[in-house]
Design an enzyme around this catalytic site. Structure first.
Site, mmCIF file in Angstrom:
data_model
loop_
_atom_site.group_PDB
_atom_site.id
_atom_site.type_symbol
_atom_site.label_atom_id
_atom_site.label_comp_id
_atom_site.label_asym_id
_atom_site.label_seq_id
_atom_site.Cartn_x
_atom_site.Cartn_y
_atom_site.Cartn_z
ATOM 1 N N HIS A 88 -5.614 6.208 -9.009
ATOM 2 C CA HIS A 88 -5.218 5.943 -7.526
ATOM 3 C C HIS A 88 -6.474 6.311 -6.706
ATOM 4 C CE1 HIS A 88 -2.473 6.122 -4.051
ATOM 5 N NE2 HIS A 88 -3.312 6.914 -3.600
ATOM 6 N N GLU A 89 -7.121 7.379 -6.625
ATOM 7 C CA GLU A 89 -8.109 7.877 -6.042
ATOM 8 C C GLU A 89 -9.488 7.147 -6.142
ATOM 9 O OE1 GLU A 89 -7.751 9.741 -3.503
ATOM 10 O OE2 GLU A 89 -5.548 10.498 -4.081
ATOM 11 N N HIS A 113 -9.396 4.140 -3.954
ATOM 12 C CA HIS A 113 -9.941 4.269 -2.419
ATOM 13 C C HIS A 113 -11.438 4.782 -2.462
ATOM 14 C CE1 HIS A 113 -5.824 5.325 -0.923
ATOM 15 N NE2 HIS A 113 -5.553 6.236 -1.669
#
Length: 373
Positions: free
Chosen positions: A26-27, A30
């Site tokens: 997920h990170e 980003h």
């Protein structure tokens, strides 16, 4: 007879592997989209709280592990905290440094950076689904009823062997599995079933029965049943060209079921006790790992979809909350005031804390801590 749950070591290992992997994925969404747009990442943290490991790379990004492994964050230049609230001092930075801040980027780039986290969770689930489809094929059993149990909701509604299900609650049905997945989600509700019987199209209404199923570890689940079955199970191989779209459809169906489930809880059609938290995920993770790597990977895909979906909810502190503020900014042609953003994030933080307390209480109750479960 229920099988004894895995020991605490296996459970903890499975949970940390599952959550750690999904948070990193997920990170990284980003992080990489931020890098693509020239934003400097000051911190990449897996977990919260005091640092137990850290290393700074040549780009000046601190890669750290926190003591609480229940999430993570990327802190971009110009952020004053992990929630990406702006530190106004970014405006006074030298031009080169200012252009590396998150806040200096156009609205559409900021929105893409935020959306990238949930997006890669969905992409991971799609890739896992592709692997399963290529390895094992997919069920294409026709939605034709071969078995109708006596006195079941289907029998009461007038369904008979040989009926072909065309639609269920207005949703077109192509396979028996699709129908089963629709039924499972609505225990205790009335369903509108469109069938083909010979040359006629008939509409029937059936009250879906509530069934409680127990898995091998003694976990109980509330599901819907109408008492029909198919005897001939058909599985077809899936080619490399077909697999991506089939995986997207499969992932979309899981996401739709999660949205339906949340809607049922919000509307009161399902009890709040069905919401689980980190402790329940840890328990299920250990059980899945003890059943084999394929079961564990399948669970990872399911949780990844769930993580992406939850993060897109329009709650401040979550990615969806940021996207909501950006939508407001796009309409107003200017950002919300710092005071509005501050109170929005405080409200979001309070909501998340309250939610975590509630699901943790649910988890403990399901384990029988309060005399139930």
């Amino acid at each position: 007879m229920a099988v004894e749950s895995p020991n605490i070591i296996i459970t903890l290992l499975a949970f940390l592997t599952l959550i750690g992997t999904l948070v990193v994925v997920h990170e990284l969404g980003h992080y990489f989209v931020g890098r693509w747009f020239g934003v400097k990442a000051e911190k990449f943290s897996i977990g919260f709280g005091p640092q137990i490991y850290g290393r700074t790379d040549k780009r000046g990004t601190l890669w750290r592990v926190g003591v609480l492994p229940l999430g993570g964050y990327v802190q971009f230049a110009g952020d004053m905290n992990p929630s990406s609230q702006a530190d106004e001092s970014w405006k006074s930075l030298p031009e080169v440094e200012r252009n590396q801040t998150f806040q200096s980027k156009p609205l559409w780039q900021r929105a893409l950076i935020v959306f990238a986290g949930p997006a890669v969770n969905f992409i991971l689930a799609i890739l896992i689904a592709m692997g399963f489809l290529l390895a094992f094929g997919k069920s294409v059993t026709p939605p034709v009823i071969d078995i109708v149990q006596p006195n079941s909701p289907a029998a009461v509604a007038g369904l008979i062997p040989g009926d072909q299900i065309i639609s269920f609650n207005g949703r077109a049905i192509e396979t028996f599995d699709e129908m089963a997945n629709e039924i499972i989600m609505i225990p205790g509700e009335t369903a509108k079933i469109e069938i083909k019987r010979g040359d006629r199209i008939i509409v029937k209404n059936a009250r879906v029965a509530v069934a409680e199923e127990t898995d091998r570890f003694g976990n109980k689940y509330r599901v819907g049943r109408i008492g029909v079955g198919a005897t001939g199970i058909e599985v077809r191989k899936v080619g490399i060209i077909e697999a991506p779209w089939a995986a997207i459809v499969q992932t979309g169906n899981v996401l739709r079921q999660q949205m339906i489930g949340l809607g049922q809880i919000i509307s009161g059609r399902r009890p709040l006790t069905e919401l689980g938290g980190p402790l329940k995920i840890a328990k299920v993770s250990g059980e899945a790992m003890s059943m084999g790597i394929l079961t564990f990977i399948s669970l990872a895909a399911l949780i990844s979809i769930n993580l992406g979906f939850i993060n897109l909810l329009p709650i401040p502190m979550l990615d969806g909350g940021h996207l909501l503020l950006y939508a407001i900014e796009a309409v107003r042609k200017r950002p919300a005031t710092p005071l509005v953003q501050e109170w929005a994030f405080r409200a979001g933080f309070a909501m998340l804390v309250g939610f975590m307390i509630m699901v943790t209480f649910n988890d403990l109750a399901s384990f029988g801590l309060f005399g139930g479960g």
